[in-house]
Enzyme design. Structure first.
Site, PDB file in Angstrom:
ATOM      1  N   SER A   8       0.372  -4.697  -4.798  1.00  0.00           N
ATOM      2  CA  SER A   8      -0.252  -3.501  -5.365  1.00  0.00           C
ATOM      3  C   SER A   8       0.283  -3.234  -6.765  1.00  0.00           C
ATOM      4  CB  SER A   8       0.030  -2.286  -4.473  1.00  0.00           C
ATOM      5  OG  SER A   8      -0.334  -1.116  -5.175  1.00  0.00           O
ATOM      6  N   HIS A  33      -4.195  -5.950  -5.498  1.00  0.00           N
ATOM      7  CA  HIS A  33      -4.581  -4.650  -4.934  1.00  0.00           C
ATOM      8  C   HIS A  33      -4.468  -3.592  -6.031  1.00  0.00           C
ATOM      9  CE1 HIS A  33      -5.087  -1.797  -1.550  1.00  0.00           C
ATOM     10  NE2 HIS A  33      -4.248  -1.025  -2.214  1.00  0.00           N
ATOM     11  N   ASP A  35      -5.036   0.466  -6.942  1.00  0.00           N
ATOM     12  CA  ASP A  35      -5.154   1.799  -6.354  1.00  0.00           C
ATOM     13  C   ASP A  35      -5.738   2.776  -7.349  1.00  0.00           C
ATOM     14  OD1 ASP A  35      -3.872   1.561  -3.681  1.00  0.00           O
ATOM     15  OD2 ASP A  35      -2.222   0.809  -4.913  1.00  0.00           O
ATOM     16  N   MET A  37      -6.772   6.590  -7.979  1.00  0.00           N
ATOM     17  CA  MET A  37      -6.505   7.940  -7.447  1.00  0.00           C
ATOM     18  C   MET A  37      -7.056   8.991  -8.399  1.00  0.00           C
ATOM     19  SD  MET A  37      -2.535   7.370  -6.467  1.00  0.00           S
ATOM     20  CE  MET A  37      -2.025   5.994  -5.440  1.00  0.00           C
ATOM     21  N   HIS A  66      -8.920  -0.196  -4.076  1.00  0.00           N
ATOM     22  CA  HIS A  66      -8.759   0.837  -3.049  1.00  0.00           C
ATOM     23  C   HIS A  66      -9.020   2.191  -3.686  1.00  0.00           C
ATOM     24  CE1 HIS A  66      -5.531   2.916  -0.253  1.00  0.00           C
ATOM     25  NE2 HIS A  66      -6.749   3.380  -0.054  1.00  0.00           N
ATOM     26  N   MET A  68      -9.084   5.959  -3.730  1.00  0.00           N
ATOM     27  CA  MET A  68      -8.615   7.207  -3.124  1.00  0.00           C
ATOM     28  C   MET A  68      -9.227   8.346  -3.925  1.00  0.00           C
ATOM     29  SD  MET A  68      -4.791   5.880  -2.452  1.00  0.00           S
ATOM     30  CE  MET A  68      -5.106   4.474  -3.495  1.00  0.00           C
ATOM     31  N   MET A 137      -3.858   2.996   6.424  1.00  0.00           N
ATOM     32  CA  MET A 137      -2.797   3.558   5.581  1.00  0.00           C
ATOM     33  C   MET A 137      -1.576   3.806   6.455  1.00  0.00           C
ATOM     34  SD  MET A 137      -3.564   3.636   2.409  1.00  0.00           S
ATOM     35  CE  MET A 137      -1.926   4.266   2.051  1.00  0.00           C
ATOM     36  N   ASP A 175      -1.389  -0.928   4.387  1.00  0.00           N
ATOM     37  CA  ASP A 175      -0.995  -0.503   3.041  1.00  0.00           C
ATOM     38  C   ASP A 175      -0.021   0.671   3.125  1.00  0.00           C
ATOM     39  OD1 ASP A 175      -0.921   0.072   0.340  1.00  0.00           O
ATOM     40  OD2 ASP A 175      -3.007   0.728   0.191  1.00  0.00           O
TER      41      ASP A 175
HETATM   42  C1  DX5 Z   1      -0.474   4.245  -1.786  1.00  0.00           C
HETATM   43  C2  DX5 Z   1      -1.235   3.038  -2.223  1.00  0.00           C
HETATM   44  C3  DX5 Z   1      -0.497   1.773  -2.006  1.00  0.00           C
HETATM   45  C4  DX5 Z   1       0.837   1.682  -2.699  1.00  0.00           C
HETATM   46  C5  DX5 Z   1       1.740   0.944  -1.764  1.00  0.00           C
HETATM   47  O1  DX5 Z   1      -1.289   5.351  -1.771  1.00  0.00           O
HETATM   48  O2  DX5 Z   1      -2.465   2.930  -1.546  1.00  0.00           O
HETATM   49  O3  DX5 Z   1      -1.292   0.622  -2.280  1.00  0.00           O
HETATM   50  O4  DX5 Z   1       0.793   1.040  -3.938  1.00  0.00           O
HETATM   51  O5  DX5 Z   1       3.016   0.946  -2.280  1.00  0.00           O
HETATM   52  P1  DX5 Z   1       4.289   0.535  -1.410  1.00  0.00           P
HETATM   53  O6  DX5 Z   1       4.077  -0.864  -0.936  1.00  0.00           O
HETATM   54  O7  DX5 Z   1       5.409   0.664  -2.380  1.00  0.00           O
HETATM   55  O8  DX5 Z   1       4.395   1.511  -0.256  1.00  0.00           O
HETATM   56 ZN    ZN Z   2      -3.618   0.981  -1.765  1.00  0.00          ZN
END
Ligand code: DX5
Ligand code: ZN
Length: 217
Positions: A8, A33, A35, A37, A66, A68, A137, A175
């Site tokens: 990620s 990956h 993210d 947000m 991903h 969010m 998650m 994740d």
């Molecule tokens: C969190 C993200 C993850 C995050 C995971 O909301 O969706 O993808 O980057 O990070 P680690 O592996 O550090 O928990």
């Molecule tokens: Zn993620």
């Protein structure tokens, strides 16, 4: 059963993003990956289209995006244009999930649906056939570096049973808080894809962490 590792980029060094992307290119990782947000669905804001577009230019592996964000339907096409290969939306953020997943597939991407820690996987029983992957998650989404929630193992096991009993090939992605210590138990529970942020990018030797995630016994 297939096993994929998706580092990620949220935990990458954004001042040295090219270097970190090249590291993932050179490693045994399978996907990037990313993210996204929006500061509304989760209490954090990450990055948007210009960053995804830039990653796409350098990445030699598929982009696993991903989302969010609330009401993701507004942006499906834009993420396709930016270079997403796999696009995952949250169950909790979609009023018409069936339509959203169909649109993602119609745009030529693989479609994923993610569930927050409090959402039972049983709620996905009618939609599993429309999803290429389910992302469990294993922390509350929003931040990297959080502690893995142990109840996630049972959720993965129950989801694995649902997928197998419906004779589907939907993949299970996990994740949040994933590292070389829990990787093996996650695969045993039925996971196919491990996402790891901090465990990879904060390590002294990220390439070898990716290898151990991939090869965990
Ligand atoms: C969190 C993200 C993850 C995050 C995971 O909301 O969706 O993808 O980057 O990070 P680690 O592996 O550090 O928990
Ligand atoms: Zn993620």
């Amino acid at each position: 059963m297939s096993r994929l590792v998706a580092p990620s980029l949220l935990s990458a060094d954004f001042g040295n993003l090219n270097r970190d992307i090249e590291m993932v290119n050179a490693s045994q990782a399978d996907w990037f990956h990313l993210d996204i947000m929006d500061g509304v669905f989760v209490p954090n804001i990450s990055f948007g289209f210009p960053v995804v577009t830039q990653v796409k230019k350098l990445a030699k592996k598929p982009l696993d995006v991903h989302l969010m964000i609330i009401d993701p339907d507004r942006y499906l096409e834009k993420f396709k244009e930016a270079g997403a290969d796999i696009l995952t939306v949250h169950y909790e953020a979609c009023t018409h999930l069936h339509r959203t997943l169909s649109q993602i597939r119609n745009l030529g991407m693989k479609a994923g649906v993610s569930v927050n820690p409090h959402t039972p996987v049983e709620l996905l029983s009618e939609i599993l056939g429309e999803a290429d992957l389910v992302l469990i998650m294993s922390v509350n989404p929003g931040f990297g570096g959080q502690k893995f929630i142990a109840n996630s193992y049972r959720k993965i096991e129950r989801l694995r049973e649902m997928i197998d009993s419906q004779k589907l090939s939907t993949l299970i992605e996990v994740d949040g808080g994933v590292d070389a210590n829990n990787a093996s138990q996650l695969y045993k529970a039925g996971a196919n894809i491990l996402v790891a942020g901090n465990a990879v990018f904060k390590a002294e030797n990220p390439i070898s962490v990716i290898e151990s995630l991939k090869k965990a016994l």
